[in-house]
Motif scaffolding. Structure first.
Motif, PDB file in Angstrom:
ATOM      1  N   SER A 132      10.150   8.686  -1.773  1.00 61.11           N
ATOM      2  CA  SER A 132       9.912   7.629  -2.759  1.00 61.11           C
ATOM      3  C   SER A 132      11.193   6.895  -3.103  1.00 61.11           C
ATOM      4  CB  SER A 132       9.315   8.224  -4.035  1.00 61.11           C
ATOM      5  OG  SER A 132       8.080   8.814  -3.766  1.00 61.11           O
ATOM      6  N   LEU A 173       0.826  -1.208   0.000  1.00 66.64           N
ATOM      7  CA  LEU A 173       0.000   0.000   0.000  1.00 66.64           C
ATOM      8  C   LEU A 173       0.862   1.261   0.000  1.00 66.64           C
ATOM      9  CD1 LEU A 173      -2.950  -0.877   2.404  1.00 66.64           C
ATOM     10  CD2 LEU A 173      -3.051  -0.479  -0.055  1.00 66.64           C
ATOM     11  N   GLY A 174       1.919   1.249   0.806  1.00 66.37           N
ATOM     12  CA  GLY A 174       2.814   2.401   0.829  1.00 66.37           C
ATOM     13  C   GLY A 174       3.491   2.610  -0.502  1.00 66.37           C
ATOM     14  N   SER A 180       3.460  15.282   1.761  1.00 67.42           N
ATOM     15  CA  SER A 180       2.062  15.419   1.346  1.00 67.42           C
ATOM     16  C   SER A 180       1.371  16.529   2.128  1.00 67.42           C
ATOM     17  CB  SER A 180       1.320  14.101   1.550  1.00 67.42           C
ATOM     18  OG  SER A 180       1.885  13.097   0.731  1.00 67.42           O
ATOM     19  N   ALA A 205       1.626   8.907  -6.521  1.00 68.42           N
ATOM     20  CA  ALA A 205       1.984  10.314  -6.327  1.00 68.42           C
ATOM     21  C   ALA A 205       2.862  10.814  -7.462  1.00 68.42           C
ATOM     22  CB  ALA A 205       2.695  10.494  -4.990  1.00 68.42           C
ATOM     23  N   GLN A 257       8.677  14.505  -1.162  1.00 68.05           N
ATOM     24  CA  GLN A 257       8.018  13.264  -1.580  1.00 68.05           C
ATOM     25  C   GLN A 257       8.939  12.432  -2.471  1.00 68.05           C
ATOM     26  OE1 GLN A 257       4.419  14.708  -3.457  1.00 68.05           O
ATOM     27  NE2 GLN A 257       3.206  14.216  -1.629  1.00 68.05           N
ATOM     28  N   THR A 274       0.994   3.876  -3.142  1.00 67.65           N
ATOM     29  CA  THR A 274       0.689   5.284  -2.888  1.00 67.65           C
ATOM     30  C   THR A 274       1.798   6.186  -3.401  1.00 67.65           C
ATOM     31  OG1 THR A 274      -0.581   4.662  -0.933  1.00 67.65           O
ATOM     32  CG2 THR A 274       0.116   6.955  -1.092  1.00 67.65           C
TER      33      THR A 274
END
Length: 123
Positions: A111, A16-17, A88, A24, A107, A20
Motif C-alpha cells: 500500500s 481499482l487497485g 492477501s 484493505a 499488504q 482495493t
C-alpha cells in the motif's frame, strides 16, 4: 514491441487497485472481534493487525519516490500490486496470528508503494 493501452483503462486499473488497497486498511476493523475469538487474543494483540499495516505503509511511503526514480512508476506500481496480492493470499492461508500479522505487514508495504504512485501514473 509496445502495445498502446487506452488511457481510460490505465486510470480504471490504477483507481481499482488503489481503492482495493484503501479498503484493505479499513475493512478489517469490524472483523477484529472475530480475530480476537479465533486466535484467543487480547485487545492489544488484536490492535497490531491494524497497526502493523499502518506502520508498514507509513515507513514505505517516503521511499516510494526514490524507488520510482530507480525502477519506474509503472514497474513499481505493478510490484506493489503483486505484493498486495501475495499479502492477501498469505492472510487467507494464515493459521496463526503471526501469519496474519506478516500478511498485513506485506499488504502495508504494498500500500505504501501503490497509493503515492496512483496520481502520478494517471496524470
Amino acid at each position: 514491441m509496445s502495445v498502446a493501452i487506452p488511457r481510460v483503462w490505465v486510470a480504471v486499473n490504477v483507481l481499482l487497485g488503489t481503492v482495493t488497497v484503501s479498503l484493505a486498511n479499513t475493512a478489517l476493523n469490524p472483523a477484529l472481534p472475530a480475530f480476537i475469538a479465533a486466535f484467543d487474543l487480547g485487545p492489544l494483540a488484536a490492535s497490531w493487525i491494524v497497526a502493523g499495516f499502518m506502520v508498514a505503509m507509513g515507513i514505505t511511503m517516503p521511499l516510494t519516490g526514490f524507488l520510482a526514480g530507480r525502477l519506474g512508476r509503472r514497474r513499481l506500481y505493478r510490484l506493489g500490486l503483486l505484493a498486495f496480492i501475495a499479502g492477501s493470499a498469505l492472510g487467507a492461508l494464515a493459521e496463526s496470528i503471526a501469519g496474519v500479522l506478516l500478511a498485513r505487514i506485506v499488504q502495508g508495504v504494498a500500500s505504501g508503494l501503490m497509493i503515492p504512485l496512483a496520481l502520478g501514473i494517471i496524470f
